[in-house]
Enzyme design. Structure first.
Site, mmCIF file in Angstrom:
data_model
loop_
_atom_site.group_PDB
_atom_site.id
_atom_site.type_symbol
_atom_site.label_atom_id
_atom_site.label_comp_id
_atom_site.label_asym_id
_atom_site.label_seq_id
_atom_site.Cartn_x
_atom_site.Cartn_y
_atom_site.Cartn_z
ATOM 1 N N ASP A 1 2.266 2.039 3.366
ATOM 2 C CA ASP A 1 3.232 1.114 3.988
ATOM 3 C C ASP A 1 4.651 1.605 3.738
ATOM 4 O OD1 ASP A 1 1.035 -0.596 4.260
ATOM 5 O OD2 ASP A 1 1.582 -1.763 2.489
ATOM 6 N N ASP B 1 -5.564 -13.764 9.507
ATOM 7 C CA ASP B 1 -4.463 -13.664 8.537
ATOM 8 C C ASP B 1 -3.252 -14.517 8.905
ATOM 9 O OD1 ASP B 1 -5.776 -11.927 6.845
ATOM 10 O OD2 ASP B 1 -4.843 -10.113 7.658
ATOM 11 N N HIS C 1 0.889 -1.167 0.000
ATOM 12 C CA HIS C 1 0.000 0.000 0.000
ATOM 13 C C HIS C 1 0.929 1.220 0.000
ATOM 14 C CE1 HIS C 1 -2.358 -2.913 2.451
ATOM 15 N NE2 HIS C 1 -3.409 -2.391 1.886
ATOM 16 N N GLU D 1 -10.692 -6.993 -4.419
ATOM 17 C CA GLU D 1 -10.468 -8.044 -3.418
ATOM 18 C C GLU D 1 -11.695 -8.168 -2.518
ATOM 19 O OE1 GLU D 1 -6.621 -7.926 -1.452
ATOM 20 O OE2 GLU D 1 -7.536 -8.696 0.372
HETATM 21 C C1 XUL Z 1 -7.425 -6.671 4.442
HETATM 22 C C2 XUL Z 1 -6.633 -7.061 3.268
HETATM 23 C C3 XUL Z 1 -5.825 -5.985 2.661
HETATM 24 C C4 XUL Z 1 -5.744 -6.041 1.177
HETATM 25 C C5 XUL Z 1 -5.042 -4.868 0.548
HETATM 26 O O1 XUL Z 1 -8.170 -7.668 5.022
HETATM 27 O O2 XUL Z 1 -6.624 -8.211 2.872
HETATM 28 O O3 XUL Z 1 -4.564 -6.032 3.235
HETATM 29 O O4 XUL Z 1 -5.110 -7.202 0.743
HETATM 30 O O5 XUL Z 1 -5.567 -3.657 0.920
HETATM 31 CO CO CO Z 2 -5.609 -9.128 1.299
#
Ligand code: XUL
Ligand code: CO
Length: 424
Positions: free
Chosen positions: A97, A302, A94, A225
């Site tokens: 980041d 995650d 991003h 996404e």
């Molecule tokens: C959030 C997520 C993000 C996207 C990019 O859940 O997956 O990190 O991948 O913005």
């Molecule tokens: Co993601």
């Protein structure tokens, strides 16, 4: 400065008998599978936000990570050292980041340009490429009510301006793609929300991005996404099917593919394979955020993917679409709060890469073995050729009651284990 002294040479493939935790047991980048190397099949990417900037903080406590880097440049140096030692070909980021925002939009752009120039140099030296870039349109307080879907046009404009610069950065770094994850593009309550207006705005925003890409000659793939919730109660890009419906409704479908993430699929109440198939059948499976959730925790944890059924199913879908073109496997995954040492970053990525190498081998072996495909084909009769309700009725009057047949689920599941255990 060396940021990862615990690893002195690039991680090597040592084979399944190795006991070295800093070695691949299954991922052998040059090994050929079905006419392509493992590295070409898997296209691993390191994600900058979790791996380089993750703090280990959670809603109940502060960060725990022990990180010998802090400035934007140090972080970039550490990132490229890490990626080179790990042997991955791609990264994702991003805008925010790479470097924090400045005190004005102007200053933020200047800071971003500066670090992107440095990243360009690092990419050229290492040969590591950008899988995709994106803009963080969800962390800053100005985006609390969304970015493209914000009720205030001023915020819409701010987000669009930010996307313009993030696209410039992605283009400059030769990005293979550009991702839109609608972090706060949704609502917390319908009482204060005009859903129609917000969806129209989101489409307008994406059309502006498509137009701008044409203007600057950015030919990378756009991705959406899907994620159903978190941070919002409802996110408009809920799952693959709702994203596809949105893209079709607003005429955007030919300009976008989907970036499917495991933990988002499960939050949506779907399996990862379901989401991948929905995207694939629409010709819109683009890229993958590789991670997993925790079966016992309801939120987006995650975690690094280690489940071999999961990686097998993912690679089955990737092989079925003929492999990635612009996309790849981006480890949008974070190490646990107690795994605070830099060496834990290696263990996590090595484990994920090995798990996907096994998944690839098993998926390929399933294809070669052919029994699952045969059994599935045998479950279906000839394609439906009846043209009308009348024709169906005459058929039934002539042929009577259909013979009901077993779905053989357990046999299918046994075949999966058979192949999985036969692969070395
Ligand atoms: C959030 C997520 C993000 C996207 C990019 O859940 O997956 O990190 O991948 O913005
Ligand atoms: Co993601």
């Amino acid at each position: 400065m060396v940021y990862f002294p615990e690893v002195t040479a690039p991680i090597a493939y040592e084979g399944p008998a190795s006991r070295n935790p800093f070695a691949f047991k299954h991922y052998n980048p040059g090994a050929q599978i079905g006419g392509k190397s493992m590295a070409e099949h898997l296209r691993f990417a390191v994600c900058y936000w979790h791996t380089m900037r993750g703090t280990g903080g959670d809603p109940f406590g502060v960060g725990t990570m022990n990180r010998p880097w802090s400035s934007a440049r140090e972080t970039m140096d550490a990132a490229f050292e890490f990626m080179a030692k790990l042997g991955v070909g791609f990264w994702c980021f991003h805008d925010r980041d790479l470097v924090e925002e400045g005190n004005s939009f102007d200053e933020s752009c200047r800071k971003l340009d500066e670090i992107v120039a440095y990243a360009e140099q690092k990419q050229a030296e290492s040969g590591i490429k950008l899988l995709w870039g994106t803009a963080n349109l969800f962390s800053h307080p100005r985006y609390q009510a969304g970015a493209a879907t914000n009720p205030d046009p001023h915020v819409f404009a701010y987000a669009a301006a930010q996307v313009r610069h993030a696209m410039d950065a992605t283009h400059r770094l030769g990005g293979k793609g550009y991702t839109f994850w609608g972090g706060r593009e949704g609502y917390d309550t319908l009482w204060n929300t005009d859903m129609k207006r917000e969806l129209d705005q989101l489409a307008k925003f994406l059309w502006m991005a498509v137009d701008y890409a044409r203007q600057i000659g950015f030919t990378g793939q756009f991705y959406i996404e899907p994620k159903p919730m978190e941070p919002t109660t409802h996110q408009y890009d809920s799952d693959a099917a709702s994203c596809l419906n949105f893209l079709r409704e607003y005429g955007l479908i030919e300009h976008f593919k989907l970036n499917i993430e495991t933990n988002h699929a499960t939050l949506a109440g779907h399996s990862m394979r379901h989401e991948l198939q929905v995207a694939r059948y629409a010709g819109a499976l683009g890229s993958i955020d590789a991670n997993r959730g925790d079966e016992l925790i309801g939120w987006d944890t995650d975690q690094f993917p280690t489940n071999l059924y999961l990686t097998t199913e993912i690679m089955l879908e990737v092989l079925a679409m003929g492999g990635f073109t612009t996309g790849g496997l981006n480890f949008d995954a974070k190490i646990r709060r107690q795994s605070f040492e830099t060496s834990d970053l290696f263990h996590a990525h090595i484990g994920g890469m090995d798990a996907f190498a096994i998944g690839l081998k098993v998926a390929h072996a399933m294809h070669e073995d052919g029994r699952i495909k045969e059994l599935k084909a045998a479950r279906y009769g000839a394609p439906v050729a009846f043209a009308s309700l009348e024709e169906c009725e005459s058929f039934v009057r002539a042929n009577g009651e259909p013979i009901v047949r077993s779905g053989r689920q357990e046999l299918f599941e046994n075949l999966v284990n058979d192949v999985l255990m036969s692969v070395r």
